[in-house]
Design an enzyme around this catalytic site. Structure first.
Site, mmCIF file in Angstrom:
data_model
loop_
_atom_site.group_PDB
_atom_site.id
_atom_site.type_symbol
_atom_site.label_atom_id
_atom_site.label_comp_id
_atom_site.label_asym_id
_atom_site.label_seq_id
_atom_site.Cartn_x
_atom_site.Cartn_y
_atom_site.Cartn_z
ATOM 1 N N ARG A 21 -23.937 -93.290 -9.547
ATOM 2 C CA ARG A 21 -23.579 -92.428 -8.307
ATOM 3 C C ARG A 21 -23.882 -92.959 -7.064
ATOM 4 O O ARG A 21 -24.271 -92.094 -6.193
ATOM 5 C CB ARG A 21 -24.168 -91.002 -8.589
ATOM 6 C CG ARG A 21 -23.501 -90.247 -9.899
ATOM 7 C CD ARG A 21 -22.010 -90.017 -9.971
ATOM 8 N NE ARG A 21 -21.719 -89.239 -11.056
ATOM 9 C CZ ARG A 21 -21.471 -89.608 -12.090
ATOM 10 N NH1 ARG A 21 -21.547 -90.870 -12.579
ATOM 11 N NH2 ARG A 21 -21.240 -88.487 -13.213
ATOM 12 N N SER A 27 -21.325 -81.896 -11.153
ATOM 13 C CA SER A 27 -22.953 -81.860 -11.094
ATOM 14 C C SER A 27 -23.561 -81.784 -9.815
ATOM 15 O O SER A 27 -23.072 -82.736 -8.949
ATOM 16 C CB SER A 27 -23.030 -83.223 -11.924
ATOM 17 O OG SER A 27 -22.691 -83.402 -13.316
ATOM 18 N N GLU A 38 -27.066 -84.419 -6.192
ATOM 19 C CA GLU A 38 -25.802 -85.676 -6.038
ATOM 20 C C GLU A 38 -24.838 -85.281 -5.044
ATOM 21 O O GLU A 38 -24.084 -86.295 -4.427
ATOM 22 C CB GLU A 38 -24.940 -85.416 -7.177
ATOM 23 C CG GLU A 38 -24.223 -86.909 -7.630
ATOM 24 C CD GLU A 38 -23.209 -86.335 -8.625
ATOM 25 O OE1 GLU A 38 -21.723 -86.147 -8.191
ATOM 26 O OE2 GLU A 38 -23.260 -86.109 -9.782
HETATM 27 N N1 EPU Z 1 -27.336 -80.648 -21.479
HETATM 28 C C1 EPU Z 1 -28.051 -79.482 -21.911
HETATM 29 N N2 EPU Z 1 -27.894 -78.450 -21.220
HETATM 30 C C2 EPU Z 1 -26.831 -78.160 -20.282
HETATM 31 C C3 EPU Z 1 -25.973 -79.520 -20.063
HETATM 32 C C4 EPU Z 1 -26.327 -80.497 -20.787
HETATM 33 O O1 EPU Z 1 -28.928 -79.360 -22.546
HETATM 34 O O2 EPU Z 1 -26.649 -77.130 -19.618
HETATM 35 C C5 EPU Z 1 -27.776 -81.738 -22.699
HETATM 36 C C6 EPU Z 1 -26.340 -81.745 -23.435
HETATM 37 O O3 EPU Z 1 -26.688 -81.236 -24.620
HETATM 38 C C7 EPU Z 1 -26.099 -83.252 -23.856
HETATM 39 C C8 EPU Z 1 -26.807 -83.982 -22.361
HETATM 40 O O4 EPU Z 1 -27.322 -82.922 -21.654
HETATM 41 O O5 EPU Z 1 -26.894 -83.990 -24.686
HETATM 42 C C9 EPU Z 1 -25.579 -84.552 -21.633
HETATM 43 O O6 EPU Z 1 -24.643 -83.692 -21.164
HETATM 44 P P1 EPU Z 1 -23.235 -83.874 -20.813
HETATM 45 O O7 EPU Z 1 -22.392 -84.828 -21.573
HETATM 46 O O8 EPU Z 1 -22.343 -82.354 -20.351
HETATM 47 O O9 EPU Z 1 -23.457 -84.664 -19.491
HETATM 48 P P2 EPU Z 1 -24.368 -84.525 -18.345
HETATM 49 O O10 EPU Z 1 -25.239 -85.696 -18.135
HETATM 50 O O11 EPU Z 1 -24.865 -83.294 -17.917
HETATM 51 C C10 EPU Z 1 -23.064 -86.478 -16.633
HETATM 52 C C11 EPU Z 1 -22.372 -86.584 -15.449
HETATM 53 C C12 EPU Z 1 -20.862 -85.708 -15.407
HETATM 54 C C13 EPU Z 1 -19.904 -86.417 -16.544
HETATM 55 C C14 EPU Z 1 -20.717 -86.219 -17.788
HETATM 56 C C15 EPU Z 1 -19.887 -86.792 -18.937
HETATM 57 C C16 EPU Z 1 -24.010 -86.766 -14.016
HETATM 58 C C17 EPU Z 1 -24.895 -86.040 -12.732
HETATM 59 N N3 EPU Z 1 -23.175 -86.018 -14.449
HETATM 60 O O12 EPU Z 1 -23.191 -84.902 -17.138
HETATM 61 O O13 EPU Z 1 -20.308 -85.965 -14.121
HETATM 62 O O14 EPU Z 1 -18.758 -85.644 -16.472
HETATM 63 O O15 EPU Z 1 -21.972 -86.847 -17.781
HETATM 64 O O16 EPU Z 1 -19.897 -88.241 -18.926
HETATM 65 O O17 EPU Z 1 -24.266 -88.023 -14.302
HETATM 66 C C18 EPU Z 1 -20.380 -85.053 -11.875
HETATM 67 O O18 EPU Z 1 -20.779 -86.388 -11.480
HETATM 68 O O19 EPU Z 1 -19.703 -84.369 -11.027
HETATM 69 C C19 EPU Z 1 -20.001 -84.881 -13.354
HETATM 70 C C20 EPU Z 1 -19.489 -83.742 -13.762
#
Ligand code: EPU
Length: 342
Positions: free
Chosen positions: A162, A236, A338
């Site tokens: 990012r 995010s 972010e």
């Molecule tokens: N998780 C939780 N609780 C929550 C949310 C997530 O426990 O409320 C855990 C999930 O169980 C999972 C892990 O966190 O094991 C990852 O969750 P998720 O796949 O939803 O992805 P993220 O790491 O929360 C990142 C990006 C998103 C992108 C997704 C999918 C960042 C800051 N965010 O989110 O990007 O869509 O991966 O690749 O890196 C954005 O940047 O605006 C964005 C939405």
């Protein structure tokens, strides 16, 4: 090119925050942008794309320029790749769909990300195992002081998680005019991340295609992330923080269900959503689903802050501060925003 005074920015940010800009103008090409730089002289300027990664906490006592540079152009091809240029003002998802309709591969995992093409390299957007830098070829950007166009290769952009040079060393110096992509004629599928495989099975997909991967990503995103047209948000709000292997081992011992992924450099990236869900006011769900007035933490993805309608940027910011502080006091991990806060 019309210059407006004291206009509401509500329709120009996906959080739907009502603040006013002293001067507002859109530009559709480099000449209009050059004319604006003359007018603004040395005043502060904020350049907006789709407004999907900003939080306005006060009125803008200067200029806001909206990038409206359009156009998609096929530049050429070689044995493996097609080279395509898109104007910075093109809507990102429309561009992804256009590429899929022409059978150009590489963008399908990045389906449905809000915002415009110009913002994609700015923060090296990423989702479901793919980052922009993998499909990036080059970009052209206008230097505001020199009033010259410079070409940036991937190396020049210093892409990180990012991050890019445009958010750091060169912050505020350039306006991105267009971005060129290197898209594959034969797809390489990325289906191992998270729920993609599961979603494809649910969709009964037997022969994989970029259209199917795109649809799977669209289904997953729509089930977890709020639609900004309905509920204000900027995706995010925080980044996933990285910690040392040692700190991770300590946390894992204390909190066995914590989610982390090892980075190439040996550090561990923690899921901030998990940290937020396991700290804060509620025993079971932490901050997830928490609401204070019109500001809240999304109930299906704790990394997303939402405006239920009428929240001020200050209220959202205050909530983000509380979340940040509570994650730090419980886990000793500092979250970084972010979203760009003005
Ligand atoms: N998780 C939780 N609780 C929550 C949310 C997530 O426990 O409320 C855990 C999930 O169980 C999972 C892990 O966190 O094991 C990852 O969750 P998720 O796949 O939803 O992805 P993220 O790491 O929360 C990142 C990006 C998103 C992108 C997704 C999918 C960042 C800051 N965010 O989110 O990007 O869509 O991966 O690749 O890196 C954005 O940047 O605006 C964005 C939405």
């Amino acid at each position: 090119m019309q210059i407006q005074e004291n206009i509401s920015l509500r329709q120009y940010n996906t959080f739907g925050i009502e603040v006013y800009a002293k001067y507002f103008a859109g530009f559709s090409n480099m000449n209009e942008l050059a004319r604006l730089t003359e007018q603004a002289h040395k005043d502060a300027v904020i350049v907006l794309g789709g407004g999907s990664n900003v939080l306005f906490t006060q009125n803008i006592n200067g200029w806001v320029w909206k990038n409206n540079i359009m156009g998609i152009e096929e530049l050429g091809e070689d044995n493996s790749f097609v080279y395509v240029k898109a104007g910075a003002g093109e809507n990102w998802h429309r561009f992804v769909q256009y590429a899929i309709s022409r059978n150009w591969a590489g963008l399908e995992n990045l389906s449905l990300i809000p915002g415009n093409v110009g913002a994609a390299p700015m923060q090296n957007i990423g989702a479901y195992g793919v980052e922009l830098k993998e499909v990036f070829n080059s970009l052209e950007a206008f230097h505001l002081r020199e009033k010259k166009v410079h070409t940036f290769t991937a190396g020049d952009c210093h892409f990180g998680y990012r991050e890019s040079v445009f958010k750091k060393e060169l912050k505020g110096e350039y306006v991105i005019l267009n971005v060129s992509f290197r898209l594959r004629k034969d797809p390489v599928f990325h289906t191992t991340y998270g729920a993609i495989r599961e979603e494809l099975d649910k969709m009964n997909i037997t022969s994989l295609s970029i259209g199917a991967v795109s649809q799977a990503v669209i289904n997953i995103r729509s089930s977890k992330l709020p639609d900004p047209a309905v509920t204000g948000n900027a995706g995010s709000f925080f980044k996933n923080p990285s910690v040392s292997k040692k700190q991770y081992a300590g946390l894992k011992e204390k909190y066995p269900s914590i989610v982390g992924y090892e980075n190439a450099d040996g550090t561990v990236k923690l899921a901030a959503g998990w940290l937020i869900e396991h700290s804060g006011p509620s025993e079971g769900t932490g901050w997830k689903g928490y609401r204070e007035g019109a500001a809240g933490v999304h109930d299906r993805q704790a990394l997303v802050l939402v405006n239920y309608g009428g929240a001020t940027g200050r209220e959202i910011y205050e909530l983000s501060k509380q979340v940040l502080e509570s994650v730090y006091s419980k886990f000793g991990v500092t979250l970084e925003r972010e979203v760009n806060v003005y």
